[in-house]
Every structure is written in C-alpha cells, then in structure tokens.
Design an enzyme around this catalytic site. Structure first.
Site, PDB file in Angstrom:
ATOM      1  N   ASP A   8       0.874  -1.167   0.000  1.00  0.00           N
ATOM      2  CA  ASP A   8       0.000   0.000   0.000  1.00  0.00           C
ATOM      3  C   ASP A   8       0.917   1.225   0.000  1.00  0.00           C
ATOM      4  O   ASP A   8       2.138   1.095   0.158  1.00  0.00           O
ATOM      5  CB  ASP A   8      -0.889  -0.033   1.247  1.00  0.00           C
ATOM      6  CG  ASP A   8      -1.773   1.198   1.368  1.00  0.00           C
ATOM      7  OD1 ASP A   8      -2.441   1.553   0.386  1.00  0.00           O
ATOM      8  OD2 ASP A   8      -1.769   1.810   2.446  1.00  0.00           O
ATOM      9  N   ASP A  10      -0.101   5.298   0.979  1.00  0.00           N
ATOM     10  CA  ASP A  10      -0.316   6.300   2.033  1.00  0.00           C
ATOM     11  C   ASP A  10      -0.507   5.633   3.386  1.00  0.00           C
ATOM     12  O   ASP A  10      -1.327   4.728   3.551  1.00  0.00           O
ATOM     13  CB  ASP A  10      -1.543   7.155   1.702  1.00  0.00           C
ATOM     14  CG  ASP A  10      -1.302   8.056   0.500  1.00  0.00           C
ATOM     15  OD1 ASP A  10      -0.418   8.925   0.595  1.00  0.00           O
ATOM     16  OD2 ASP A  10      -1.981   7.880  -0.521  1.00  0.00           O
TER      17      ASP A  10
END
Length: 213
Positions: A8, A10
C-alpha cells in the site's frame, strides 16, 4: 518464501495519512462544517468516491464538494511543501528486497498519476516495477482488484505474494486477492485483526513473516 511484495502507499510507505487528515479537518472547519478528528479517521483507507459518499451522509446533500476539494488540496500541498515524508524502515526494506531480486509493486486506492507523482517526489518510484491505482481497476479496496492488477503486472501469482497494509480496508483487499498480509497500523489500530501478522513497524512486520532476518 515469497515471489513478490506488494505495498500500500499512504500511511504505509509514505507518512501522508496524518497530513491528509489534518488538511481535510482544516478545510471542512474553515468552510463552517461540524466535523471532528474521529469522523475524519473513519475516512482512512477508503477511495475518494466512498469518502465523498460518507461526507455527504454526514454533512447533508447540499454540502459543496468543489470548495472543500479546493481547500483540502491547498492545505495538503502546503503541508507537503517541505517534502513528502517516508515511513521509517522503508528504504532499508526496499534495499534488502532489491538485493534479493524480489519484485515489488504498489497497490493503492489513490489515482495512478497522483500515486506516481508522490512516489517520485519521495524518491521511491524507482524501487517499484508497477503502480496499480484505483482508476486502473473496476473496483477499489476492499475489493481485491488493485492487488490482483499489481501482481499480474509484475508476473507474480497472488498466492505467492506478500502484501503490506496499514488499514483494515486494505487488509481485506489483499486477503481477498489470496495474499499473505502484514498489517502495520498507522492512525488507527486494527479493529478486525485479520492480517496474518500485525506489527508496529514495517521492519518488524518483515521480520515477523520471515522476509528479513
């Protein structure tokens, strides 16, 4: 143990979730809306369309998204003016994976161009073979689409991939893709505890699953 690692972005690679939360809160309060940090935390990990839906449910149908989006972007870019902060351990882990010649990709609920731009600004884009953004797949997380897209782009079978996530939404997506999942919570502790491993830091998570010694 793994043929590829998918991250992932952020809140996991980039320390940007807190900045986005602070910016959104500032923008909404500045426009006269009654919101608090707790509500903003409910938006963590979701895509923009779902965020808009939740904001509308909370603020009413007549709230103006355009002025908020402009104010949020201004506040967010101001916070990023000194550079995009990278989470501790990211570069150490990426160097290890590079030395081991393990392919890497990013799977994010951000739009691809925005994700590419942030990774480039943070000096990380060159470490990844592919960036799968929410606009490149039919459905956002918690659907598995971005993870399946990222795995396919780097030639890895999903069941042979390790995924790193910070949010429960992302964990659900990676599990649905059939991947082994390490969760490193950012702003919120997990309320679901579904990941194979949960850790306080990226490197601790990498050790827990045997990725690094």
């Amino acid at each position: 143990m793994f043929d590829a690692v998918i991250f992932d972005m952020d809140g996991l690679l980039l320390d940007t979730e807190r900045l986005a939360l602070e910016s959104g809160l500032e923008a909404l309060i500045g426009l006269g809306h009654d919101v608090d940090r707790g509500f903003m935390l409910s938006l963590v990990g979701i895509d923009a369309q779902e965020g808009h839906r939740r904001l509308t449910a909370h603020l009413g149908e007549d709230w103006a998204f355009g002025p908020f989006d402009a104010a949020w972007n201004t506040a967010y870019r101001k916070r990023l003016s000194g550079g995009i902060p990278v989470k501790p351990g990211v570069e150490t882990l990426l160097l290890h994976l590079d030395d081991a010649r393990i392919p890497r990709a990013v799977a994010t609920n951000s739009r691809t161009a925005a994700a590419e731009g942030k990774l480039h600004e943070a000096g990380l884009r060159g470490w990844f073979g592919h960036v799968a953004g929410v606009d490149s797949v039919p459905k956002p997380k918690p659907a598995p689409d971005v993870y399946l897209s990222a795995a396919g782009a780097i030639g890895a079978r999903p069941e042979r991939c390790l995924a790193f996530e910070d949010s429960d939404t992302g964990v659900r997506a990676a599990l649905a893709a059939g991947m082994t999942v390490v969760q490193v919570p950012d702003l919120l502790p997990s309320s679901e505890n579904r990941a194979h491993h949960t850790a306080e830091s990226l490197l601790e998570g990498a050790r827990a699953c045997g990725l690094i010694p």
